[in-house]
Design a protein around this motif. Structure first.
Motif, short mmCIF file in Angstrom:
data_model
loop_
_atom_site.label_atom_id
_atom_site.label_comp_id
_atom_site.label_asym_id
_atom_site.label_seq_id
_atom_site.Cartn_x
_atom_site.Cartn_y
_atom_site.Cartn_z
N GLY A 4 37.20 -48.86 -58.33
CA GLY A 4 36.13 -49.80 -58.66
C GLY A 4 36.32 -51.15 -58.00
N LYS A 5 37.55 -51.66 -58.07
CA LYS A 5 37.85 -52.95 -57.44
C LYS A 5 37.69 -52.87 -55.93
CE LYS A 5 40.96 -54.47 -61.07
NZ LYS A 5 42.33 -54.79 -61.46
N GLU A 6 38.12 -51.75 -55.35
CA GLU A 6 38.01 -51.58 -53.90
C GLU A 6 36.55 -51.54 -53.45
OE1 GLU A 6 38.85 -48.07 -50.68
OE2 GLU A 6 40.38 -48.40 -52.23
N GLN B 60 32.52 -53.52 -50.38
CA GLN B 60 31.14 -53.13 -50.11
C GLN B 60 30.08 -53.98 -50.80
OE1 GLN B 60 30.55 -48.92 -50.90
NE2 GLN B 60 32.63 -48.46 -50.24
N ILE B 61 30.44 -54.61 -51.92
CA ILE B 61 29.40 -55.20 -52.77
C ILE B 61 29.54 -56.71 -52.97
CG2 ILE B 61 28.40 -55.15 -55.09
CD1 ILE B 61 29.23 -52.19 -55.24
N ARG B 62 30.74 -57.21 -53.12
CA ARG B 62 30.97 -58.59 -53.55
C ARG B 62 30.21 -59.63 -52.74
NH1 ARG B 62 36.73 -61.78 -54.31
NH2 ARG B 62 35.81 -63.57 -55.36
N SER C 298 27.81 -53.04 -63.03
CA SER C 298 28.42 -51.73 -63.21
C SER C 298 28.25 -50.97 -61.92
CB SER C 298 27.77 -50.97 -64.36
OG SER C 298 28.09 -51.58 -65.59
N ILE C 299 29.31 -50.31 -61.48
CA ILE C 299 29.33 -49.62 -60.20
C ILE C 299 29.69 -48.16 -60.42
CG2 ILE C 299 30.42 -49.54 -57.92
CD1 ILE C 299 31.32 -52.51 -58.53
N ASP C 300 28.92 -47.26 -59.81
CA ASP C 300 29.29 -45.85 -59.77
C ASP C 300 30.29 -45.74 -58.61
OD1 ASP C 300 29.59 -43.14 -59.41
OD2 ASP C 300 27.46 -42.73 -59.11
N ILE C 301 31.55 -45.50 -58.92
CA ILE C 301 32.59 -45.56 -57.89
C ILE C 301 32.49 -44.42 -56.88
CG2 ILE C 301 34.17 -46.86 -59.36
CD1 ILE C 301 35.83 -44.24 -59.61
N GLU C 302 31.75 -43.39 -57.19
CA GLU C 302 31.60 -42.29 -56.23
C GLU C 302 30.49 -42.56 -55.22
OE1 GLU C 302 31.27 -39.08 -59.13
OE2 GLU C 302 33.25 -38.39 -58.44
N SER C 303 29.37 -43.10 -55.67
CA SER C 303 28.24 -43.33 -54.76
C SER C 303 28.19 -44.75 -54.22
CB SER C 303 26.92 -43.04 -55.49
OG SER C 303 26.66 -44.02 -56.47
N TRP D 191 32.67 -48.40 -63.12
CA TRP D 191 33.57 -49.55 -63.16
C TRP D 191 32.68 -50.76 -63.41
CZ3 TRP D 191 38.18 -51.22 -63.91
CH2 TRP D 191 38.53 -52.51 -63.55
N THR D 192 33.08 -51.63 -64.33
CA THR D 192 32.26 -52.78 -64.69
C THR D 192 33.05 -54.07 -64.55
OG1 THR D 192 30.99 -51.44 -66.25
CG2 THR D 192 30.92 -53.80 -66.57
N GLU D 193 32.39 -55.10 -64.04
CA GLU D 193 32.98 -56.43 -63.88
C GLU D 193 31.96 -57.48 -64.29
OE1 GLU D 193 34.87 -57.56 -60.28
OE2 GLU D 193 35.83 -55.63 -60.01
N ARG D 194 32.45 -58.69 -64.53
CA ARG D 194 31.57 -59.85 -64.69
C ARG D 194 31.61 -60.57 -63.35
NH1 ARG D 194 29.08 -62.24 -68.72
NH2 ARG D 194 30.28 -61.10 -70.29
N ILE D 195 30.48 -60.70 -62.72
CA ILE D 195 30.41 -61.28 -61.37
C ILE D 195 30.95 -62.71 -61.38
CG2 ILE D 195 28.87 -61.96 -59.48
CD1 ILE D 195 27.05 -59.62 -60.34
N GLY D 196 31.94 -62.93 -60.52
CA GLY D 196 32.51 -64.26 -60.36
C GLY D 196 33.62 -64.60 -61.33
N PHE D 197 34.02 -63.66 -62.19
CA PHE D 197 35.07 -63.93 -63.18
C PHE D 197 36.12 -62.83 -63.16
CE2 PHE D 197 31.61 -66.55 -64.57
CZ PHE D 197 32.24 -67.70 -65.03
#
Length: 90
Positions: free
Chosen positions: A15-17, A22-24, A38-43, A69-75
């Motif tokens: 998820g972090k990778e 690809q996304i950040r 939230s990110i689908d780590i496969e697609s 995988w879920t994160e708070r953007i910027g934190f």
């Protein structure tokens, strides 16, 4: 359909990778800071919203058994319990 057998550490690593490579750069903009991704780590598909449940549900509707995988953007964390969220640098 069989479910993948990924442990928590592997889901976090992937998820972090995906987020970092690809996304950040696309999503870490002023209007998204503090929102949930939230990110689908496969697609690599993702959903952004103010609400964790909404992001997960939307991805689950688009993908069959996504690994999320879920994160708070910027934190550095989604939620802080007994601590503080720390802003990350781009």
């Amino acid at each position: 359909m069989s479910y993948p057998t990924l442990d928590d550490e592997e889901i976090a690593r992937r998820g972090k990778e995906v987020y970092e490579t690809q996304i950040r750069a696309q999503v870490e903009i002023a209007e998204n800071i503090g929102k949930i991704i939230s990110i689908d780590i496969e697609s690599g598909d993702y959903e952004i919203n103010d609400d964790l449940l909404t992001t997960c549900r939307r991805l689950q509707m688009r993908h069959n058994n996504p690994i999320l995988w879920t994160e708070r953007i910027g934190f550095n964390a989604v939620y802080a319990v007994g601590g503080t969220l720390t802003r990350t640098a781009l």
